[in-house]
Design a protein around this motif. Structure first.
Motif, PDB file in Angstrom:
ATOM      1  N   GLU A 111     -16.318  24.618  -3.167  1.00 37.59           N
ATOM      2  CA  GLU A 111     -15.611  23.361  -2.921  1.00 37.59           C
ATOM      3  C   GLU A 111     -15.927  22.357  -4.028  1.00 37.59           C
ATOM      4  O   GLU A 111     -15.043  21.668  -4.526  1.00 37.59           O
ATOM      5  CB  GLU A 111     -16.023  22.813  -1.554  1.00 37.59           C
ATOM      6  N   LEU A 125     -13.112  10.963  -9.009  1.00 37.58           N
ATOM      7  CA  LEU A 125     -13.755  12.274  -8.860  1.00 37.58           C
ATOM      8  C   LEU A 125     -15.073  12.149  -8.116  1.00 37.58           C
ATOM      9  O   LEU A 125     -15.393  12.954  -7.244  1.00 37.58           O
ATOM     10  CB  LEU A 125     -13.988  12.909 -10.237  1.00 37.58           C
ATOM     11  N   PHE A 142     -14.708  16.296 -14.465  1.00 36.62           N
ATOM     12  CA  PHE A 142     -15.127  15.281 -15.426  1.00 36.62           C
ATOM     13  C   PHE A 142     -16.060  15.918 -16.446  1.00 36.62           C
ATOM     14  O   PHE A 142     -17.017  16.592 -16.092  1.00 36.62           O
ATOM     15  CB  PHE A 142     -15.826  14.131 -14.727  1.00 36.62           C
ATOM     16  N   ARG A 174      -9.002  19.103 -13.211  1.00 31.08           N
ATOM     17  CA  ARG A 174      -9.929  19.057 -14.331  1.00 31.08           C
ATOM     18  C   ARG A 174     -11.214  18.362 -13.870  1.00 31.08           C
ATOM     19  O   ARG A 174     -11.166  17.318 -13.248  1.00 31.08           O
ATOM     20  CB  ARG A 174      -9.308  18.251 -15.475  1.00 31.08           C
ATOM     21  N   GLN A 224      -3.346   6.638   4.830  1.00 27.11           N
ATOM     22  CA  GLN A 224      -3.242   5.195   4.629  1.00 27.11           C
ATOM     23  C   GLN A 224      -2.836   4.493   5.918  1.00 27.11           C
ATOM     24  O   GLN A 224      -3.389   3.451   6.273  1.00 27.11           O
ATOM     25  CB  GLN A 224      -2.220   4.895   3.534  1.00 27.11           C
ATOM     26  N   GLU A 226       0.843  -1.195   0.000  1.00 29.99           N
ATOM     27  CA  GLU A 226       0.000   0.000   0.000  1.00 29.99           C
ATOM     28  C   GLU A 226       0.882   1.251   0.000  1.00 29.99           C
ATOM     29  O   GLU A 226       0.613   2.214  -0.723  1.00 29.99           O
ATOM     30  CB  GLU A 226      -0.919  -0.013   1.230  1.00 29.99           C
ATOM     31  N   PHE A 273     -13.053   9.071 -13.410  1.00 33.18           N
ATOM     32  CA  PHE A 273     -14.430   9.413 -13.069  1.00 33.18           C
ATOM     33  C   PHE A 273     -14.777   8.918 -11.679  1.00 33.18           C
ATOM     34  O   PHE A 273     -15.325   9.646 -10.854  1.00 33.18           O
ATOM     35  CB  PHE A 273     -15.373   8.792 -14.105  1.00 33.18           C
ATOM     36  N   LEU A 325     -19.951  26.154  -0.260  1.00 33.48           N
ATOM     37  CA  LEU A 325     -19.980  24.709  -0.532  1.00 33.48           C
ATOM     38  C   LEU A 325     -19.832  24.454  -2.029  1.00 33.48           C
ATOM     39  O   LEU A 325     -19.182  23.494  -2.449  1.00 33.48           O
ATOM     40  CB  LEU A 325     -21.274  24.104   0.016  1.00 33.48           C
ATOM     41  N   LYS A 348     -23.353   4.837 -16.657  1.00 34.90           N
ATOM     42  CA  LYS A 348     -24.716   5.349 -16.584  1.00 34.90           C
ATOM     43  C   LYS A 348     -25.355   5.344 -17.965  1.00 34.90           C
ATOM     44  O   LYS A 348     -24.673   5.351 -18.986  1.00 34.90           O
ATOM     45  CB  LYS A 348     -24.703   6.778 -16.043  1.00 34.90           C
ATOM     46  N   MET A 399     -28.208  13.270   5.768  1.00 30.95           N
ATOM     47  CA  MET A 399     -27.842  14.386   4.901  1.00 30.95           C
ATOM     48  C   MET A 399     -28.843  15.527   5.035  1.00 30.95           C
ATOM     49  O   MET A 399     -28.492  16.683   5.113  1.00 30.95           O
ATOM     50  CB  MET A 399     -27.804  13.904   3.454  1.00 30.95           C
ATOM     51  N   PRO A 426     -19.497   3.647 -21.321  1.00 28.20           N
ATOM     52  CA  PRO A 426     -18.546   2.705 -20.735  1.00 28.20           C
ATOM     53  C   PRO A 426     -17.746   3.302 -19.580  1.00 28.20           C
ATOM     54  O   PRO A 426     -17.199   2.565 -18.762  1.00 28.20           O
ATOM     55  CB  PRO A 426     -17.620   2.353 -21.905  1.00 28.20           C
ATOM     56  N   VAL A 427     -17.652   4.625 -19.524  1.00 29.10           N
ATOM     57  CA  VAL A 427     -16.851   5.246 -18.471  1.00 29.10           C
ATOM     58  C   VAL A 427     -17.646   5.377 -17.179  1.00 29.10           C
ATOM     59  O   VAL A 427     -17.219   4.921 -16.122  1.00 29.10           O
ATOM     60  CB  VAL A 427     -16.339   6.630 -18.930  1.00 29.10           C
ATOM     61  N   THR A 428     -18.819   5.980 -17.276  1.00 26.30           N
ATOM     62  CA  THR A 428     -19.572   6.229 -16.057  1.00 26.30           C
ATOM     63  C   THR A 428     -20.481   5.067 -15.687  1.00 26.30           C
ATOM     64  O   THR A 428     -20.937   4.968 -14.554  1.00 26.30           O
ATOM     65  CB  THR A 428     -20.434   7.484 -16.204  1.00 26.30           C
ATOM     66  N   SER A 434     -18.331   5.809 -32.581  1.00 30.90           N
ATOM     67  CA  SER A 434     -17.161   6.570 -32.987  1.00 30.90           C
ATOM     68  C   SER A 434     -16.869   6.362 -34.464  1.00 30.90           C
ATOM     69  O   SER A 434     -16.342   7.251 -35.134  1.00 30.90           O
ATOM     70  CB  SER A 434     -15.988   6.135 -32.116  1.00 30.90           C
ATOM     71  N   LYS A 493     -30.713  20.017  -1.622  1.00 30.45           N
ATOM     72  CA  LYS A 493     -29.779  19.057  -2.224  1.00 30.45           C
ATOM     73  C   LYS A 493     -30.244  17.625  -1.990  1.00 30.45           C
ATOM     74  O   LYS A 493     -30.169  16.766  -2.876  1.00 30.45           O
ATOM     75  CB  LYS A 493     -28.388  19.228  -1.600  1.00 30.45           C
TER      76      LYS A 493
END
Lengths: 647, 647
Positions: free
Chosen positions: B79, A630, B279, B277, B637, A79, A627, B76, B298, B1, B294-296, B305, B43
């Motif tokens: 942030e 993040l 997302f 950066r 850690q 780790e 992703f 907030l 969702k 929350m 494929p990334v998220t 492509s 929220k």
């Protein structure tokens, strides 16, 4: 903290030796005691919390120590160094002890989760990051000053010359090595190298070198195949010539770009593509007055950047220039010799005199090799004297110095023949001689000679211990004694340099000597075997070094391929066939060549820009990880904000 | 929350309007209700938890809404978007609510801690990230489909064309703007622009443009100063010529490298150099069949492509080539006209006919401007039709298309004159005409015309409301009504493009027309003022956009400077003075020129490689931050491992 680390006991029933430390004979008792205590001591007390055992040899000396670690300690170390492993859902993630259950093949009793080379890398990292606490010096050695936070590991390594520590090296795993040798080069067969196995035994840097060597060999095959008929049928038509050269130039761009993609695929699978860069500590040889590091805010040696610049520009650069001048001077002597041999042949016309024609080239090739090696030592000395703070900066300056000299040394004579003497026949002959001589010399000096020496040594050893055991039956003591006498592998530098110069021979004058690629392919096939032999039988096992790419060598190869566009365009422009196309105006010829050259360069840059450095699949996987991190960060921020609002 | 966010109440006594939303007149009541509820909602319920107030105009229409947020909500949000601010110890750090006390100038009642443009950026980000929960469509608009997790903000923006939402824009701060105008261009003075104030009012992208414009102008001054005597004394000696061109070439490399350093210093101070950066979400115009990203992981529209590649290579590329061909065709017509004017002048020799000599160039310059603008629309349409998923990829393809066309359009005639007609006098004349005409046209079309239209509009408005108030005394309703009619600023694209082409005029043929730099400097000084005027008085306030560099423009400028090495070397080689140096052999001349060109290119690349992109000071600061975050990670850690061991 103390309680939680406490049960990582230093006494474990099945101690597995991973790393060997050899101290100098006659090292003071208090030093040994202090040193072993620091290694064994609990993390909470500032130790490394590893296991250590003295190796009792027949003579009863206690100067060799075996270092191991409990499985739990290794997992926590994995780790710390930021190891990336495959998860159950086939994604690659940084290993953390708390999420250990989600990793593929992880089980609390599966001690093969970490490969042996990973364990050794972790131990090396822990030893190097051992820091001084209150001690002002190494006990017994008042001249070896310490200060709180100073890395003892590196300090101790600096004492290699002072004589406390003779060497640290990882142990071979005889069983594993035998298996690896068998699949790697044990039987004659055509196929890929077992790169994943090489990686898990020797680490990523070495596996990546063998991967590059293999890839580069495959990539040269089309050039070799197309080159053969040019030699056999002596095609010297304009069209075929230009086609071959153009193909070569574009091909060399394509292979370098595609290599980046293949490299990304491999290092993604190995986890190093995702591995976070560790903060770099000063290199062992770095010295300077004690000051405050502006980055860490800690006390450490500081050396003014202006002084270093002065050393570089006032000493190193002039020295390198002098060496380059000397190299050119030697080259001119070679041409005198060449002329003398030619005159001698003209006079005598015997078999002996025609053989004599090759002598100057062979002598020159040998001299070049010798000069390269001497210069290499000088460059190492100078770069070390420049006192770079970081290992990476040291390496870059060293590589630059060595590359420039080697480039000139190997190619100056060819440039001279091609663009001053305009003697294409001599160029072809010199190219062939240089290429073949240097390949044979390299193979001999690099692998066969050390292998033979090593073999002799083993025989002597075996006679000495009067045993007739095979390799795998050796006792631990015998194994350690055998391995500690083996040579040390100093990294992939020379291997890459050899490939780099070979790439130069193949690409710079490819249209004059299309057969160069054939020789390169043949050489590389034997190179794979001799390098494998060298790694497995000649040298001590090296520590694994994680890496994500071949670094500055990618840039070096790309620069070479840009230079080769220029040289090949000029060579084609000089060929009589092309000259015949422009009978009236040499001017038009030169302008056409210049235009074509600029077009080719433009195409090269556009291609390098358009071909993505990572395959789409890897890009998606990386984007997915980014992703997720993040998203996790966002969640964490929300949680923290919510908590802070509650207070 | 829910509890923790609950006291971020949507009703605050001192509501400060930040952003204006204009809905279409006649938007269905249920849509408005749903929309405002989503903005105001907590929220925890999936809302944005902002404040909203309808603006009641004199006509009693309720289609304009003002959006604000409580101070806590903005902190907030700061942030969430990852704003980087200066800490009490002068280091730059990502703002987090929990560590808010460590930031410079932070106080719970200091509402100026976040600048207004930052607040507006946060609100824009929150609106764009508003996501659908259970609703299958926008209430009242069944054709506007939604699915869980789909960004409503972008969906709503897509509905701009459908007519629900007319526009979203941030409000000006009349007081601040007046102050900014005063320090920026209010008085005639020599000095730097107030970049930090511009940044805090308009955001980093725009401030960086003005910073670049200023830097570029200063950087051109040495070229202009050296260029003037060449014009005045008509120096045409070989030595001075070559010196000027060489100076120019190296200078252009140096200024582009130094800019990177200055840019790093500026964006470090502004915090954007460190900003992570975010997302990237799909751009508003992106469409496709519903699939799994494929990334998220969702559900979102997916577009193959390969289809996009087909559209690019089978439609866009041929279209661009056609346009380029057309542009060349127009150029040939221009040369016919030029010839005709020349013949006419030869025949008549009157003042009128000598004036007529300039007419073709002026017409051509106007035609070029018109063609550029038409092509721009076509390029935007095509790039949008290519259906890029990400805004950045869309922008890159658009910029590439526009750059290629503009480059050809502006410079093809000059290349033709220089390297086909070999007419240096005509080249100089064309260059001057093109440069000056395009500068005047640009200044007029970009700033003065809109300013005049805007002024007329304000007058009409004031007459309409029958008030004689000055700008700062306007009521909120009047201000909103005024601003909503102002033009929209579409980003820095055109401004950079103008500078890029100017750089081309100055550098490509610098040795033929040394006065180009003088005109460029003069133009840029007025450009600063007219652009400032445009930003402050003509356009709606744009949303701030954080950025760390000028992006693809750096590459574009560097490419231009490489091309200019080639053109200048050829021009010098063609000059009669240089030709006179090689009276016997044109061949030697060409070879010398080619050698010099390659040397210059090599020096350029080495310089670009050797000059570090970030000043040492910034490098240390960045290293310090990285070190701290690595240390923190290590600590974390250790803590987690310790915790997991306790269990």
């Amino acid at each position: 903290m103390k309680e939680t680390w406490s049960f990582l006991d230093t006494f474990e029933p099945n101690f597995r030796p991973l790393v060997v430390i050899e101290l100098a004979k006659g090292t003071k008792k208090e030093t040994i005691e202090w040193f072993t205590k620091r290694i064994v001591d609990k993390k909470a007390n500032g130790g490394a919390q590893l296991l250590i055992k003295p190796l009792v040899t027949e003579d009863g000396d206690e100067n060799i120590y075996l270092i191991g670690a409990s499985y739990l300690r290794l997992l926590l170390g994995a780790e710390t160094v930021g190891l990336v492993k495959e998860c159950n859902d086939n994604s690659m993630r940084s290993f953390t002890y708390s999420s250990r259950k989600t990793f593929k093949d992880f089980a609390d009793d599966n001690h093969n989760f970490l490969t042996m080379s990973e364990c050794q890398y972790i131990i090396k990292h822990e030893l190097e990051n051992l820091r001084a606490r209150d001690e002002k010096m190494i006990p017994g050695y008042p001249q070896a000053k310490l200060y709180p936070g100073k890395s003892i590991g590196k300090q101790v390594r600096r004492l290699l010359t002072n004589g406390i520590l003779v060497q640290i090296f990882p142990l071979h795993d005889r069983e594993e090595l035998k298996k690896l040798r068998h699949t790697w080069y044990g039987r004659v067969r055509i196929g890929y190298q077992p790169l994943d196995e090489i990686r898990s035994y020797f680490g990523e840097t070495i596996a990546l070198y063998f991967g590059f060597l293999e890839y580069f060999t495959f990539a040269l095959i089309p050039m070799a195949v197309i080159g053969i008929p040019y030699y056999v049928f002596a095609w010297e038509d304009y069209d075929k010539y230009v086609m071959f050269a153009t193909f070569n130039l574009l091909w060399s761009t394509v292979i370098l770009e595609v290599w980046k993609r293949i490299c990304a695929v491999m290092t993604y699978r190995w986890g190093t593509l995702l591995m976070k860069r560790q903060f770099e500590e000063p290199r062992p040889g770095f010295h300077g007055a004690l000051g405050i590091n502006p980055v860490t805010g800690k006390e450490e040696p500081v050396y003014s950047s202006i002084k270093r610049q002065l050393r570089i520009y006032l000493v190193s650069v002039p020295f390198v220039c002098l060496c380059l001048y000397f190299s050119l001077y030697v080259m001119m002597i070679y041409f005198d010799l060449e002329q003398w041999a030619l005159d001698y042949h003209e006079e005598n016309k015997s078999t002996f005199s025609s053989l004599m024609l090759y002598v100057p080239s062979i002598i020159y090739a040998v001299v070049i090799e010798v000069m390269n090696r001497i210069y290499r030592y000088a460059a190492e000395f100078l770069t070390s004297w420049e006192n770079h703070r970081l290992e990476s900066s040291y390496q870059n300056h060293l590589i630059l110095k060595v590359l420039v000299f080697n480039f000139l040394n190997c190619f100056a004579s060819l440039f001279y023949i091609a663009f001053v003497l305009f003697d294409m026949k001599l160029l072809r002959q010199s190219l062939a001689t240089l290429l073949i001589t240097s390949q044979i010399l390299n193979q001999f000096a690099e692998s066969l000679l050390p292998y033979w020496l090593q073999k002799r040594h083993v025989k002597k050893m075996k006679k000495h211990t009067r045993s007739l055991k095979t390799d795998t039956d050796l006792s631990l003591v015998e194994q350690v004694n055998l391995e500690k006498e083996m040579g040390t592998y100093f990294g992939t530098f020379d291997d890459y340099l050899e490939l780099f110069l070979q790439f130069g021979y193949v690409s710079l004058f490819s249209c004059v000597y299309p057969l160069a690629a054939v020789f390169a392919v043949l050489n590389n096939i034997t190179e794979i075997y001799s390098d494998a032999l060298k790694m497995c039988r000649v040298y001590k096992r090296p520590f694994a070094e994680p890496t994500a790419n071949i670094g500055v060598w990618q840039l070096a190869f790309e620069t070479m391929s840009v230079i080769s566009v220029v040289t090949n365009c000029i060579l084609i422009g000089m060929s009589p066939q092309v000259n015949a196309l422009f009978p009236d105006s040499k001017m038009d010829l030169v302008l056409t060549v210049a235009l074509v050259e600029h077009l080719l360069l433009a195409i090269k840059f556009v291609m390098a820009f358009v071909i993505p450095d990572k395959p789409r699949e890897i890009q998606i996987k990386l984007a997915k990880l980014e992703f997720e991190s993040l998203e996790a960060l966002k969640q964490q921020q929300m949680k923290l904000a919510a908590e802070s609002l509650k207070e």
